[in-house]
Design a protein around this motif. Structure first.
Motif, PDB file in Angstrom:
ATOM      1  N   SER A 140      36.698  31.608  33.488  1.00 41.10           N
ATOM      2  CA  SER A 140      35.920  31.209  32.296  1.00 41.10           C
ATOM      3  C   SER A 140      34.596  31.945  32.213  1.00 41.10           C
ATOM      4  N   LEU A 141      34.585  33.211  32.628  1.00 43.29           N
ATOM      5  CA  LEU A 141      33.371  34.015  32.550  1.00 43.29           C
ATOM      6  C   LEU A 141      33.373  34.795  31.234  1.00 43.29           C
ATOM      7  N   THR A 142      32.207  34.919  30.638  1.00 38.82           N
ATOM      8  CA  THR A 142      32.057  35.719  29.424  1.00 38.82           C
ATOM      9  C   THR A 142      31.894  37.183  29.801  1.00 38.82           C
ATOM     10  N   ASP A 143      31.992  38.057  28.812  1.00 42.68           N
ATOM     11  CA  ASP A 143      31.764  39.473  29.076  1.00 42.68           C
ATOM     12  C   ASP A 143      30.351  39.712  29.590  1.00 42.68           C
ATOM     13  N   ALA A 144      29.393  38.937  29.080  1.00 41.03           N
ATOM     14  CA  ALA A 144      28.004  39.077  29.559  1.00 41.03           C
ATOM     15  C   ALA A 144      27.913  38.683  31.038  1.00 41.03           C
ATOM     16  N   ASP A 145      28.612  37.598  31.410  1.00 45.11           N
ATOM     17  CA  ASP A 145      28.631  37.203  32.830  1.00 45.11           C
ATOM     18  C   ASP A 145      29.218  38.320  33.692  1.00 45.11           C
ATOM     19  N   VAL A 146      30.321  38.906  33.212  1.00 47.44           N
ATOM     20  CA  VAL A 146      30.980  39.975  33.967  1.00 47.44           C
ATOM     21  C   VAL A 146      30.062  41.181  34.086  1.00 47.44           C
ATOM     22  N   ASP A 147      29.390  41.540  33.006  1.00 48.95           N
ATOM     23  CA  ASP A 147      28.453  42.672  33.039  1.00 48.95           C
ATOM     24  C   ASP A 147      27.378  42.448  34.097  1.00 48.95           C
ATOM     25  N   GLU A 148      26.860  41.222  34.144  1.00 49.16           N
ATOM     26  CA  GLU A 148      25.802  40.897  35.105  1.00 49.16           C
ATOM     27  C   GLU A 148      26.314  41.006  36.542  1.00 49.16           C
ATOM     28  N   LEU A 149      27.529  40.524  36.769  1.00 53.48           N
ATOM     29  CA  LEU A 149      28.089  40.568  38.116  1.00 53.48           C
ATOM     30  C   LEU A 149      28.480  41.986  38.520  1.00 53.48           C
ATOM     31  N   ILE A 150      28.880  42.803  37.556  1.00 55.39           N
ATOM     32  CA  ILE A 150      29.148  44.216  37.853  1.00 55.39           C
ATOM     33  C   ILE A 150      27.847  44.911  38.250  1.00 55.39           C
ATOM     34  N   ALA A 151      26.787  44.637  37.504  1.00 53.74           N
ATOM     35  CA  ALA A 151      25.489  45.237  37.821  1.00 53.74           C
ATOM     36  C   ALA A 151      25.007  44.828  39.211  1.00 53.74           C
ATOM     37  N   ALA A 152      25.356  43.614  39.614  1.00 57.95           N
ATOM     38  CA  ALA A 152      24.943  43.118  40.929  1.00 57.95           C
ATOM     39  C   ALA A 152      25.865  43.596  42.048  1.00 57.95           C
ATOM     40  N   GLY A 153      26.949  44.274  41.684  1.00 53.98           N
ATOM     41  CA  GLY A 153      27.882  44.775  42.685  1.00 53.98           C
ATOM     42  C   GLY A 153      28.894  43.757  43.171  1.00 53.98           C
ATOM     43  N   VAL A 154      28.928  42.587  42.545  1.00 55.76           N
ATOM     44  CA  VAL A 154      29.890  41.554  42.937  1.00 55.76           C
ATOM     45  C   VAL A 154      31.280  41.873  42.382  1.00 55.76           C
TER      46      VAL A 154
END
Length: 767
Positions: free
Chosen positions: A750-764
């Motif tokens: 249930s993650l949004t694209d914005a959540d995914v973008d943030e986690l990609i930026a964090a390397g998760v």
């Protein structure tokens, strides 16, 4: 199946199973029978009588599964074929297992271990470089196929539990050997350097530099120096010789190209050191090195004793020996040997007196593919990991490959930024890929959220890795009590060798297999350089164990921790040989390509380049059939050759006669002529011949799928068997790393694209 707890009832004719009388024998007991029927109960039924057939049909009322290996059509002729069985019990699964299956142009051919290995293409890749092909030791091919039969059968039983509908299954050992033992069209790992076997030169080219075997003071060791870091450690160990100081030697390809110069330096380094000293020193340096042990050393080693890999017990009445103690551990408990094989008819009265309730006939409908609706989190790497998940995806499971570019799956080393390599494409087709860093707290939290919605977790990391991440079974079970976790390793997750690096060739060396897999006329003519065994075999063990755990979960509601060791897969495949070694010390030695108990047997050169056929005479009638096919009445009439013992005593003369006849014929001509005469024979084919094999085509065992980045579709296996209702696998491409990260995060987390973008930026996350 009996090891995993099933009540397996062996049904024998009045004269007993053929394997009771087969060689090798000890004290009047057939060792093949002892090692393939322990943990079972045994009954005698005469199916040639109406009473015997009625007794068998009565037993079906309480059965889940029938395994039969009669000649194709034989049971149907008696009026008790699969259709009759399933009409009596519609929930029943009937699995027929024969050399070439119930259908296809080879249906009535004679099979044997030698013939199946030759026809599968594995034989033309086995043997020392530039020598004749070499038969692998024991019955590795058919034993691997047998484990896959267990997976097939339990798959159908699991579907029957979900739907109320049984199944008829046609298993061909030839099909399964092609797919399982050393698959020519399958995933090859480092043994093929990421190339399809179709592109490798024919014969047995020199690939010894991949996993070189080096002599030392008390034998041999085998090593694999993969990374630049490992090379630097070895370079320092050798004393930093100036001729290897160029930085280009940190590249694998440079070392391969210059192996003839590197080898003498390593030989000199190891010359005065024992195997144990070298292995210990290499471990301290982070270099993968294994001792080439013998069978006797393995049977007496501390590691297998600590793991309880073998057990000593009564294997036949009043016969005590050592036998491998099972393929698998469930929840830390070994599922292995409990009691000896039954005496003839030992439990007939007991079994026939048991009352059984007839099975219901309710049809629950629902799933088409057996594993539809199951979710699998696949942390597996290279061949064992990839193949386990791929087999589940083929049967309808949603397999999510969880991976991280910083610790990339070795199968990905041949990928390009926008294209899967052949190796990862073949092994990971049909999966989705989630890029996730499990070293981060947020990554572990997301993984646990996925575990809560999943059924199976697959891993073949080095033992202890999951625990170091805080993701050991106990933690995952707390999140989801129904989760089934499979931990596959090279030498097991306990014992003094558990920390050793787990490449397949090093496993073969450690457990004594490489010493058996050599030409008997030379102490160093080892023949296993090109094979990937036991990787595929261990993955089949894992999938069968998963099916057993899923069936168990339908009753208990809880999951299991499954442990599989490649080492113990080898032990179980060589069970008869290890039992014999415990009874006749010194019997487990390299025997080459000939049968110990009949002749003529072996490989015979034919007309053409690298052209051989396998002939495996078994019994007096096959000998007479062979002599007649060769137009050698003088051989057929010679009383010296009338018995197997006489033929073995005159093996050299008979081999010369057969070789003279085959030399002028193409391998397939010999195969077809002798099979028509009733002699077990198979052409030793090369990989490309599988694509046009008429039997595989008739049985639809091979297909192809479109993989982005490849100009033409890739070949793929469609097996593992012919089912009555279960559809063949849907061939889908393999994903790039992280190709499905957004879809999985949206759908399951249930993650949004914005959540995914943030986690990609964090390397998760990664995509």
């Amino acid at each position: 199946m009996a090891e995993a707890g099933a009540d397996v009832i062996l049904v024998e004719p009045p004269g007993g199973a053929k394997s009771r009388r087969e060689h090798p024998q000890f004290g009047g007991h057939g060792l093949c029978f002892a090692t393939t029927h322990f943990n079972k109960r045994g009954v005698v039924l005469d199916l040639g009588t109406s009473e015997g057939r009625g007794q068998l049909l009565g037993l079906l009322d309480g059965a889940d599964l029938v395994l039969e290996s009669w000649a194709p059509g034989s049971l149907a002729e008696l009026g008790i074929g699969p259709e009759v069985m399933r009409k009596r019990n519609p929930r029943l699964v009937v699995v027929s297992v024969t050399g070439f299956g119930q259908h296809g142009p080879y249906r009535d051919w004679k099979s044997s271990e030698l013939v199946l290995t030759a026809m599968s293409s594995a034989l033309t890749r086995s043997g020392a470089p530039h020598r004749e092909p070499l038969m692998p030791p024991g019955e590795l091919a058919s034993q691997t196929a047998a484990v896959h039969v267990a997976f097939v059968a339990l798959l159908a039983v699991y579907r029957a539990l979900r739907t109320g509908r049984g199944e008829s299954v046609d298993c061909s050992l030839f099909d399964l050997v092609v797919q399982d033992f050393d698959p020519g069209l399958g995933m090859g790992g480092t043994a093929t350097m990421g190339q399809p076997l179709l592109q490798l030169p024919p014969g047995r080219p020199d690939r010894r530099m991949l996993y070189p075997i080096v002599p030392c003071a008390d034998g041999y060791v085998r090593m694999f120096v993969a990374s630049a870091k490992q090379w630097r450690a070895l370079f320092g160990w050798m004393g930093e010789p100036a001729e290897f100081a160029d930085p280009s030697y940190e590249q694998l390809v440079t070392r391969f190209q210059n192996w003839d110069q590197i080898q003498p330096a390593i030989v000199e380094l190891f010359a005065d050191k024992s195997r144990a000293e070298i292995v210990e020193a290499a471990a301290g340096l982070g270099i993968a090195v294994a001792s080439l042990n013998t069978a006797r050393e393995i049977l007496t080693s501390d590691h297998v004793r600590e793991r309880n890999s073998f057990t000593r017990g009564e294997v036949a009445p009043e016969l005590v020996g050592v036998i491998p103690n099972g393929y698998v551990e469930y929840d830390g408990q070994r599922a292995g040997f409990r009691h000896r094989a039954p005496e003839l008819g030992e439990h007939t009265i007991e079994v026939l007196a048991e009352s059984v309730a007839a099975r219901g006939i309710a049809d629950h409908g629902g799933v088409s593919r057996p594993l539809e609706g199951l979710r699998v989190l696949d942390l597996g790497v290279i061949v064992v990991g990839a193949e386990t998940g791929r087999a589940l995806a083929d049967q309808g499971a949603d397999v999510i490959k969880v991976e991280n570019a910083a610790f990339m799956d070795g199968a990905r080393q041949f990928d390009q930024p926008d294209k899967c390599g052949f190796t990862s494409a073949i092994g990971n087709r049909g999966k989705r890929s989630l890029g996730l860093d499990l070293r981060s707290a947020r990554g572990r939290e997301l993984f646990c959220r996925l575990v809560a919605q999943s059924d199976v977790v697959l891993t073949n990391f080095k033992p202890g890795t999951l625990k170091s991440l805080g993701l050991e079974y106990e933690s995952l079970r707390a999140v989801n009590p129904r989760i089934i976790v499979v931990e596959s390793s090279a030498l097991g997750d306990t014992g003094s060798w558990s920390g050793q690096m787990g490449y397949g060739p090093l496993v073969r060396s450690t457990v004594g297999l490489t010493q058996l897999w050599r030409h008997p006329d030379s102490a160093d003519a080892f023949g296993d350089d090109m094979t990937v065994y036991p990787d595929h075999a261990a993955s089949r063990v894992g999938t069968a164990a998963i099916m057993a755990a899923l069936i168990d979960r339908t009753r208990s509601g809880i999951g299991r921790r499954i442990s599989v060791a490649q080492m113990e897969t080898v032990f179980c495949h060589l069970a008869m040989s290890y039992l014999r070694e415990s009874l006749e010390p010194g019997s487990l030695v390299a025997r080459g390509s000939v049968s110990e108990f009949d002749a003529p047997t072996g490989l015979y050169r034919c007309r053409g380049s690298d052209a051989y056929c396998a002939i495996d005479v078994d019994g007096d009638q096959q000998w007479l059939n062979l002599a007649q096919a060769m137009s050698r009445a003088d051989l057929a009439d010679n009383p010296q050759y009338a018995t197997a013992a006489g033929r073995v005593a005159h093996r050299r003369l008979l081999d010369e006669a057969v070789a003279e006849w085959t030399a002028h014929l193409a391998p397939r001509a010999v195969q077809d002529q002798l099979q028509a005469a009733g002699v077990a024979c198979g052409a030793a084919v090369h990989v490309e011949a599988l694509l046009t094999d008429p039997h595989l085509r008739a049985r639809r065992q091979l297909g192809e799928f479109v993989q982005p980045g490849f100009d033409t579709p890739l070949p793929a296996e469609l097996g593992p068997a012919l089912f009555g209702e279960i559809p063949e696998p849907q061939l889908r491409p393999s994903p790039l790393l992280g190709a499905d990260t957004r879809a999985v995060c949206r759908e399951l987390l249930s993650l949004t694209d914005a959540d995914v973008d943030e986690l990609i930026a964090a390397g998760v996350l990664a995509e």
